[in-house]
Scaffold this active site. Structure first.
Site, PDB file in Angstrom:
ATOM      1  CG  HIS A  22      -1.283   3.760   4.754  1.00  0.00           C
ATOM      2  ND1 HIS A  22      -2.530   3.283   5.150  1.00  0.00           N
ATOM      3  CD2 HIS A  22      -0.658   2.724   4.141  1.00  0.00           C
ATOM      4  CE1 HIS A  22      -2.645   2.016   4.770  1.00  0.00           C
ATOM      5  NE2 HIS A  22      -1.532   1.659   4.163  1.00  0.00           N
ATOM      6  CG  ASP A  25      -4.261   5.408   7.261  1.00  0.00           C
ATOM      7  OD1 ASP A  25      -3.124   5.258   7.739  1.00  0.00           O
ATOM      8  OD2 ASP A  25      -4.624   4.850   6.212  1.00  0.00           O
ATOM      9  CB  SER A  31      -0.936   0.021   1.212  1.00  0.00           C
ATOM     10  OG  SER A  31      -0.199  -0.049   2.420  1.00  0.00           O
TER      11      SER A  31
END
Length: 390
Positions: free
Chosen positions: A358, A355, A52
């Site tokens: 990240h 978040d 990610s």
């Protein structure tokens, strides 16, 4: 160098971050000097593998995307794209800044290109990274009772790349010619191999036994890519996970001596340092094995720790994340960013964490700048391409 969107890289909100970076004693090369060096040996395209931290939409575009993946909902993407793109941040990722620096357009996600057809390396490359991806296959974790939510592993991504090559060229010789002047980003990958285990509180002793397997998977992929013609490969290490709000919450402790002076969990950061050290040892071995390849280590850990050590110097507030709800760090495992009624802060440029897992575009700006022009690459990226004049 060209822009990757309607908004420039350096916006008024990012000026404080970049100026603070330019004031670092270790900053030694100007952007003009670096640009001249890169122009003398330009990369024709970028091929990216990872999770990610690099996914620009593959999981979002996959045939069976997780319907509850929080990255698929607002306020993700709000800062730059002003819409959800599948990126797990408020805006651009490190790969986006690298492509801008090199004058290459946004690197398209492989699954999007596959669905539309008409692949072409001349469009700037392909991104094979998938959010949630691991270096090791899911069977490794299933045998150890560790749940994983996707099996888009590094080996799957490598097979995608080989499939892409089969449409691009028709012989090993022609493929070598096509890819030798491309930049390969091999990672960040491997972080989720540990994250899945840490999240369910597996012991540190057990998780450390995963390290050789993860590094072997990365090393094997690098070997294959070099065999396919790759000449320049960038391999990032792990972030300082002890500073992440998710772990500061999951492993919340009343014993302050478990935190360092910056508020991060010492034992988790020590693990990240251990992994990064072992990865660099392997990269040294690969350099000896492939003296004609340029293997560059991207130091995510120290680039990010510079922000955590001196947050106010860079205009940041500290460990509290921008998008979340409740808790000491504005993070609650039951009410994460992307969930209904969970909102983002007014100014993400004041936060390192987005978040809980990240980072923000602001933080990625700094890390990318530190890699492209500063001290957070080994060897230094801004001078490395001149090795390959022929």
């Amino acid at each position: 160098m060209g822009s990757i969107g309607k908004e420039p890289w350096i916006t008024p909100k990012s000026v404080a971050v970049v100026l603070a970076f330019l004031m670092l004693p270790s900053f030694s090369s100007s952007k003009t000097e670096s640009a001249l060096l890169l122009a003398s040996c330009p990369y024709s395209s970028i091929f990216s593998f990872g999770d990610s931290l690099a996914d620009t939409g593959n999981l979002y575009l996959s045939s069976n995307p997780p319907p509850n993946n929080h990255c698929f909902f607002p306020p993700y993407g709000q800062t730059f794209f002003h819409r959800v793109t599948g990126r797990c941040s408020d805006g651009r990722l490190i790969i986006d800044f690298i492509t801008e620096y090199l004058g290459i357009g946004l690197v398209r996600p492989y699954l999007g290109m596959k669905n539309m057809g008409g692949w072409s390396v001349k469009e700037g490359g392909v991104n094979f990274a998938v959010a949630g991806a691991t270096a090791l296959d899911s069977s490794f974790f299933e045998e150890r009772g560790i749940p994983v939510h996707t099996n888009y592993t590094l080996s799957v991504q490598l097979n995608w790349f080989k499939e892409f090559l089969s449409t691009l060229c028709h012989s090993p010789q022609s493929c070598h010619k096509e890819v030798k002047n491309s930049l390969f980003l091999v990672g960040e990958i491997g972080g989720n191999d540990f994250n899945h285990a840490f999240y369910i509180r597996k012991s540190l002793v057990e998780i450390k036994t995963f390290v050789p397997d993860v590094i072997n998977a990365i090393s094997s992929t690098i070997n294959e890519l070099i065999g396919l013609g790759a000449r320049t490969l960038v391999v990032p290490g792990n972030l300082p996970i002890g500073c992440s709000a998710i772990y500061l919450t999951v492993y919340e402790t009343k014993y302050e001596d478990e935190h360092d002076e910056f508020g991060c969990l010492k034992w988790l950061n020590e693990f990240a340092e251990y992994y990064n050290h072992e990865l660099q040892i392997e990269l040294d071995k690969l350099r000896l094995l492939h003296p004609h390849a340029n293997i560059i280590y991207l130091d995510y850990y120290n680039a990010a720790m510079t922000l955590y050590r001196h947050p106010t110097k860079f205009g940041f507030t500290g460990l509290e994340v921008c998008c979340g709800m409740g808790g000491r760090y504005n993070y609650n495992t039951l009410r994460v960013c992307g969930n209904q009624n969970v909102s983002a802060c007014d100014d993400p440029w004041k936060h390192i964490g987005w978040d809980g897992v990240h980072l923000t575009e602001a933080a990625y700006t700094f890390i990318a700048q530190g890699f492209l022009e500063g001290p957070y690459s080994l060897p230094q990226f801004s001078t490395s391409c001149v090795v390959f004049h022929e």
